[in-house]
Scaffold this active site. Sequence first.
Site, PDB file in Angstrom:
ATOM      1  N   ASP A 137      45.024  31.958  64.947  1.00  0.00           N
ATOM      2  CA  ASP A 137      45.226  32.515  63.613  1.00  0.00           C
ATOM      3  C   ASP A 137      45.025  34.030  63.691  1.00  0.00           C
ATOM      4  O   ASP A 137      44.012  34.485  64.227  1.00  0.00           O
ATOM      5  CB  ASP A 137      44.181  31.917  62.661  1.00  0.00           C
ATOM      6  CG  ASP A 137      44.789  31.400  61.383  1.00  0.00           C
ATOM      7  OD1 ASP A 137      45.322  32.233  60.633  1.00  0.00           O
ATOM      8  OD2 ASP A 137      44.716  30.191  61.130  1.00  0.00           O
ATOM      9  N   ASP A 239      48.121  34.847  58.971  1.00  0.00           N
ATOM     10  CA  ASP A 239      47.543  34.618  57.653  1.00  0.00           C
ATOM     11  C   ASP A 239      48.096  35.602  56.605  1.00  0.00           C
ATOM     12  O   ASP A 239      48.064  36.817  56.822  1.00  0.00           O
ATOM     13  CB  ASP A 239      46.027  34.814  57.771  1.00  0.00           C
ATOM     14  CG  ASP A 239      45.259  34.287  56.588  1.00  0.00           C
ATOM     15  OD1 ASP A 239      45.312  33.084  56.334  1.00  0.00           O
ATOM     16  OD2 ASP A 239      44.590  35.103  55.905  1.00  0.00           O
ATOM     17  N   GLU A 293      52.326  32.894  57.442  1.00  0.00           N
ATOM     18  CA  GLU A 293      52.027  32.152  56.221  1.00  0.00           C
ATOM     19  C   GLU A 293      52.813  32.853  55.124  1.00  0.00           C
ATOM     20  O   GLU A 293      52.443  33.928  54.677  1.00  0.00           O
ATOM     21  CB  GLU A 293      50.527  32.167  55.921  1.00  0.00           C
ATOM     22  CG  GLU A 293      50.187  31.241  54.767  1.00  0.00           C
ATOM     23  CD  GLU A 293      48.771  31.398  54.246  1.00  0.00           C
ATOM     24  OE1 GLU A 293      48.280  30.468  53.590  1.00  0.00           O
ATOM     25  OE2 GLU A 293      48.160  32.469  54.457  1.00  0.00           O
ATOM     26  N   HIS A 369      44.730  22.972  55.991  1.00  0.00           N
ATOM     27  CA  HIS A 369      43.337  23.173  55.567  1.00  0.00           C
ATOM     28  C   HIS A 369      43.235  23.745  54.164  1.00  0.00           C
ATOM     29  O   HIS A 369      42.125  23.900  53.653  1.00  0.00           O
ATOM     30  CB  HIS A 369      42.651  24.107  56.563  1.00  0.00           C
ATOM     31  CG  HIS A 369      43.255  25.473  56.548  1.00  0.00           C
ATOM     32  ND1 HIS A 369      44.551  25.716  56.963  1.00  0.00           N
ATOM     33  CD2 HIS A 369      42.763  26.665  56.129  1.00  0.00           C
ATOM     34  CE1 HIS A 369      44.816  26.996  56.811  1.00  0.00           C
ATOM     35  NE2 HIS A 369      43.758  27.604  56.306  1.00  0.00           N
ATOM     36  N   ASP A 370      44.342  24.104  53.550  1.00  0.00           N
ATOM     37  CA  ASP A 370      44.319  24.653  52.186  1.00  0.00           C
ATOM     38  C   ASP A 370      44.858  23.672  51.167  1.00  0.00           C
ATOM     39  O   ASP A 370      44.965  24.018  49.981  1.00  0.00           O
ATOM     40  CB  ASP A 370      45.169  25.923  52.103  1.00  0.00           C
ATOM     41  CG  ASP A 370      44.581  27.080  52.897  1.00  0.00           C
ATOM     42  OD1 ASP A 370      43.344  27.141  53.041  1.00  0.00           O
ATOM     43  OD2 ASP A 370      45.369  27.929  53.348  1.00  0.00           O
TER      44      ASP A 370
HETATM   45  C1  GLC Z   1      45.100  31.842  53.917  1.00  0.00           C
HETATM   46  C2  GLC Z   1      44.276  30.802  54.650  1.00  0.00           C
HETATM   47  C3  GLC Z   1      43.151  30.396  53.750  1.00  0.00           C
HETATM   48  C4  GLC Z   1      42.288  31.612  53.485  1.00  0.00           C
HETATM   49  C5  GLC Z   1      43.116  32.758  52.907  1.00  0.00           C
HETATM   50  C6  GLC Z   1      42.371  34.048  52.996  1.00  0.00           C
HETATM   51  O1  GLC Z   1      45.692  31.353  52.782  1.00  0.00           O
HETATM   52  O2  GLC Z   1      45.089  29.710  55.026  1.00  0.00           O
HETATM   53  O3  GLC Z   1      42.378  29.335  54.278  1.00  0.00           O
HETATM   54  O4  GLC Z   1      41.283  31.270  52.588  1.00  0.00           O
HETATM   55  O5  GLC Z   1      44.317  32.968  53.620  1.00  0.00           O
HETATM   56  O6  GLC Z   1      42.246  34.477  54.354  1.00  0.00           O
END
Ligand code: GLC
Length: 599
Positions: A137, A239, A293, A369-370
């Site tokens: 990541d 991210d 992302e 995970h989100d």
């Molecule tokens: C992304 C990650 C998430 C995190 C956010 C801030 O959305 O997937 O888990 O809380 O970024 O870094």
Amino acid sequence: MKRCLILFWVTLLAACAHRATTSPPQTGATPGQHDGATAPRRAWWKEVVVYQVYPRSFKDSDGDGVGDLKGITSQLDYIKNLGVDVVWLNPVYQSPNDDNGYDISDYRAIMREMGSMADFDAMLQGMHQRGIKLIMDLVVNHSSDEHRWFQQSRRGRDNRYRGYYHWWPAEKGTPPKRWSYFDEDANAWRYDSTTHAYYLHYFSRKQPDLNWENRRLRHEVYDLMRFWFDKGVDGFRMDVIPFISKDTTFPPLPAEYGGNYPAYYAKGPHLHEYLREMNREVLRKYNVMTVGEGAGVTTDDALKFVGDDRQELQTFFQFEIVERWGRRQGDFMYPDSSNRDLPALKDVFTRWDSVFANSGWGTVFLGNHDQSRMVSRFGNDTPRYRNASAKMLHTLLLTMRATPYIYNGDEIGMANIRFSDIRDYRDLMTINYYKRLEREGGDLREFLAAQAEVSRDNSRTPIQWSADSNAGFTRGVPWIRVNPDYRTVNVAAAVRDTSSVLHYFRRMVELRKSEPVLVYGRYQLLDRENPEVFAYTRSLNGRTLMVALNFGSGVGHTSLPSGYKAGRILINNMGIAPVRVASLVLEPYQAFVLELKKE
Ligand code: GLC
């Protein structure tokens, strides 16, 4: 009525210069004719199946209740046996863990709880020995407030690192409103008295946003990327990468966004310039894969990120699918089963497929995970339908023209834990919003009822390895409660039962790997209006497969596309044959892949 917060949420030195990431490494010739059109160019990262490991909850080796790198290394044979090619590992860098590692205080060090750099090297070597690639990541929209850069930056207005972050001098008054995902007050500006200035944080107060307009900062990021690539890492999941560029005059949110901050955050003025620079400086020098992302990215600007001619990223995650079947209201998303509209969901898949018809490449995921657990959200986790619906969803994930991402635990059909007590939650997002509601006298019961369905902690409970105590995850006290259903739903039981979700998932991965048509073949939706059955064909070089998925708890009906007759069934999640003459009858949550022959 239920309610919730909206969120969204890859041996040895591989520094040998390979082809650029956006002019993809060719693993062979083009697969051939694609129903009249030329099929997409081949690339290894289009053909892989990715398995996401959430390290905190995967496997604890030292009894501190937190998953770690040695734990992952101990399960590499399990991962290999799944048939997957790539592991995406959520952050394992040094972090105070305000947001479970998404707040990084040293990008070149391993988080204490996860082990050491020697443990990391051993894990990576173990993966590579088994032919598994690793993507890490890359969290560079923000750092931790405990990062040395921020510690320096906040010291003085003339500090060398001041420009690494976004500061608004308080003598200019209160900065224009920016919305924060995790802040207790939803306010992305935080006043810091040391220098009488506000700093920007789109996420928590402990996650200050890095200033990409600063050239030195950008090159620090490129250096840290090279550090991990030179160690042999095979790529990055980036991210919230669309958020990196900001208009540093911070004008009021333009009216056309209608309060949609993520959409605005994803369109910074120099975003694509920086992605091209990152590609030129780093990515094109390594044979690696990239997945951004794509928070806030729509079909309209998708190709700007991943078009074959762009020299930016290879792929990104889009969130339209996982944001379906709910109802948005302001900052919030309400889960709403009355809004469960299968034709609309089919349209999202179909529209995103067509975006990449001639250029670029997609990804597909139903959980991470989100998000809450895939089987609870898109399937049916009641005992009667849980296995069938989980298998059905894996059939979908592994038959799309996009790189599939499977979230750990979904291969055994893990479900939402549905906490009812705020004290069980560990996610700062849930906790901070609860505090805000409490202060404002909001409806806490309603909030908790919704969080039970959609909270990120639903997917963060420990992997259920066995029926032993703590599901075999830890010999200590787990950092978050284990789902009590581990006594029946666990890896050991799934390995023993040849009819398990796990066995089906492996067969499905094998099928995708043995059928190039499932990777590159043209996708065509069938029977659009069918409210319960999602059916489509995939075709390549004269071979056509039909996929049919019953999303409902009743019997579903569909038919063969005209001009075709049924051939062999390649996979079926039930013992019951679906074919009855030209029409197809599907049991609740039945899924199958069928060869079609021209009549
Ligand atoms: C992304 C990650 C998430 C995190 C956010 C801030 O959305 O997937 O888990 O809380 O970024 O870094």
